[in-house]
Design an enzyme around this catalytic site. Structure first.
Site, PDB file in Angstrom:
ATOM      1  N   LYS A  46       0.784  -1.175  -0.009  1.00 16.88           N
ATOM      2  CA  LYS A  46       0.008  -0.061  -0.100  1.00 16.88           C
ATOM      3  C   LYS A  46       0.643   1.250   0.042  1.00 16.88           C
ATOM      4  CE  LYS A  46      -2.148  -0.868   4.010  1.00 16.88           C
ATOM      5  NZ  LYS A  46      -1.556  -1.887   4.347  1.00 16.88           N
TER       6      LYS A  46
ATOM      7  N   ARG B  96      -8.231   2.030  10.301  1.00 18.06           N
ATOM      8  CA  ARG B  96      -7.927   0.368  10.654  1.00 18.06           C
ATOM      9  C   ARG B  96      -9.117   0.086  11.711  1.00 18.06           C
ATOM     10  NH1 ARG B  96      -2.148   1.072   9.816  1.00 18.06           N
ATOM     11  NH2 ARG B  96      -1.153  -0.998   9.998  1.00 18.06           N
TER      12      ARG B  96
ATOM     13  N   ARG C  71      11.724  -6.460   4.043  1.00 16.87           N
ATOM     14  CA  ARG C  71      11.350  -5.123   4.052  1.00 16.87           C
ATOM     15  C   ARG C  71      12.466  -4.193   4.629  1.00 16.87           C
ATOM     16  NH1 ARG C  71       5.584  -2.294   4.697  1.00 16.87           N
ATOM     17  NH2 ARG C  71       5.872  -3.060   7.012  1.00 16.87           N
TER      18      ARG C  71
ATOM     19  N   ARG D 195      12.238  -2.436  10.359  1.00 16.74           N
ATOM     20  CA  ARG D 195      11.132  -1.995  11.557  1.00 16.74           C
ATOM     21  C   ARG D 195      11.146  -3.070  12.534  1.00 16.74           C
ATOM     22  NH1 ARG D 195       6.100   0.062   8.208  1.00 16.74           N
ATOM     23  NH2 ARG D 195       4.930  -1.051  10.046  1.00 16.74           N
TER      24      ARG D 195
ATOM     25  N   ARG E 164       0.736  -8.854  13.967  1.00 13.63           N
ATOM     26  CA  ARG E 164      -0.035  -8.008  13.308  1.00 13.63           C
ATOM     27  C   ARG E 164      -0.983  -8.304  12.310  1.00 13.63           C
ATOM     28  NH1 ARG E 164       4.723  -5.543  10.532  1.00 13.63           N
ATOM     29  NH2 ARG E 164       3.479  -3.886   9.469  1.00 13.63           N
TER      30      ARG E 164
HETATM   31  P1  AMP Z   1       1.769   0.665   9.269  1.00 15.88           P
HETATM   32  O1  AMP Z   1       3.105   1.457   9.073  1.00 15.88           O
HETATM   33  O2  AMP Z   1       0.685   1.302   8.595  1.00 15.88           O
HETATM   34  O3  AMP Z   1       2.026  -0.760   9.019  1.00 15.88           O
HETATM   35  O4  AMP Z   1       1.415   0.818  10.842  1.00 15.88           O
HETATM   36  C1  AMP Z   1       2.459   0.686  11.731  1.00 15.88           C
HETATM   37  C2  AMP Z   1       1.977   0.416  13.176  1.00 15.88           C
HETATM   38  O5  AMP Z   1       1.492   1.689  13.581  1.00 15.88           O
HETATM   39  C3  AMP Z   1       0.924  -0.546  13.526  1.00 15.88           C
HETATM   40  O6  AMP Z   1       1.113  -1.837  13.551  1.00 15.88           O
HETATM   41  C4  AMP Z   1       0.087   0.089  14.575  1.00 15.88           C
HETATM   42  O7  AMP Z   1       0.687  -0.164  15.794  1.00 15.88           O
HETATM   43  C5  AMP Z   1       0.177   1.435  14.269  1.00 15.88           C
HETATM   44  N1  AMP Z   1      -0.813   2.426  13.487  1.00 15.88           N
HETATM   45  C6  AMP Z   1      -0.760   2.679  12.350  1.00 15.88           C
HETATM   46  N2  AMP Z   1      -1.807   3.107  11.606  1.00 15.88           N
HETATM   47  C7  AMP Z   1      -2.730   3.016  12.644  1.00 15.88           C
HETATM   48  C8  AMP Z   1      -4.170   3.122  12.707  1.00 15.88           C
HETATM   49  N3  AMP Z   1      -4.936   3.743  11.722  1.00 15.88           N
HETATM   50  N4  AMP Z   1      -4.892   2.825  13.870  1.00 15.88           N
HETATM   51  C9  AMP Z   1      -4.154   2.046  14.739  1.00 15.88           C
HETATM   52  N5  AMP Z   1      -2.837   1.942  15.134  1.00 15.88           N
HETATM   53  C10 AMP Z   1      -2.158   2.369  13.726  1.00 15.88           C
END
Ligand code: AMP
Length: 217
Positions: free
Chosen positions: A15, A90, A129, A162, A173
């Site tokens: 994404k 989310r 990644r 990460r 996740r």
């Molecule tokens: P991402 O980079 O989108 O994979 O986000 C990394 C982490 O940030 C996720 O595993 C969550 O812990 C947190 N996170 C990111 N976006 C959200 C969201 N919209 N709601 C809740 N937690 C989020």
């Protein structure tokens, strides 16, 4: 009225990578809550400190924190350009609150693109990644290697994996995604705004499918 898009789908599906390209092509600002949170963590802001523990466990950061971030970010920009939300919403409550927020700005969602990919390929993409901790650029050891091994093409910073891309956390996740985020697929289907995108294959092939889909809007 701007183009308001949501990129939905499990972690590691591509994404963010596609959002970069679409954002540059349609001149729509990308809003990634994950990037905003990681920036807060890197800077050691109070919000970043609070969010870090959830992120390291692979859990979602509580909705009020996320909505605060999104409101701040939306308030600071020209909303007429529209938005590309990457990794947000989310949860169903986040989606409900986004709908209210868009309504208050006299905006609506144009399309929710749901990225679809096999679990096996998701795990492969996540484990390879590599991220730039400084400018948030994303690479992959096989499918998108940086020009200099271990170094960001854009700013030269040493790339990192990460914390939440470690195998133990990836599993958590994916479960969180199934339980808390996947219900949004039906939620947006009910509103007739959902399109599914085959997210398999090379970055360029996915981008072509995505551009074809968006151009038809
Ligand atoms: P991402 O980079 O989108 O994979 O986000 C990394 C982490 O940030 C996720 O595993 C969550 O812990 C947190 N996170 C990111 N976006 C959200 C969201 N919209 N709601 C809740 N937690 C989020």
């Amino acid at each position: 009225m701007g183009l308001n898009l949501i990129f939905l789908g499990p972690p590691g599906v591509g994404k963010g990578t596609q959002a970069e390209a679409v954002s540059a092509h349609f001149l729509v600002p990308k809003l990634s809550t994950g990037d905003l949170l990681r920036e807060g963590v890197a800077k050691g802001t109070p919000l970043g400190k609070e969010a870090k523990a959830y992120m390291d466990r692979g859990e979602l950061v509580p909705d009020p924190i996320i909505m605060g971030l999104v409101r701040d970010r939306l308030a600071g920009t020209n909303c007429r350009e529209g938005f590309l939300f990457d990794g947000f919403p989310r949860t169903v409550p986040q989606a409900d609150q986004l709908a209210a927020l868009l309504e208050s700005m006299e905006q609506s969602l144009n399309r929710v693109v749901c990225f679809v990919l096999s679990r096996e390929e998701i795990v492969r993409r996540l484990s390879g990644r590599r991220n730039c901790p400084r400018c948030q650029a994303v690479f992959h050891v096989e499918s998108r290697p940086p020009k200099q091994e271990g170094q960001c093409d854009k700013c030269g910073t040493a790339l990192v994996q990460r914390n939440d891309d470690q195998p133990e956390t990836v599993e958590a996740r994916l479960i969180v995604y199934e339980n808390q985020t996947a219900p949004l697929i039906q939620y947006y289907k009910n509103q007739n705004v959902l399109s599914e995108l085959d997210a398999s294959g090379p970055i360029q092939a996915v981008q072509e499918r995505l551009m074809a889909l968006l151009s038809s809007l």
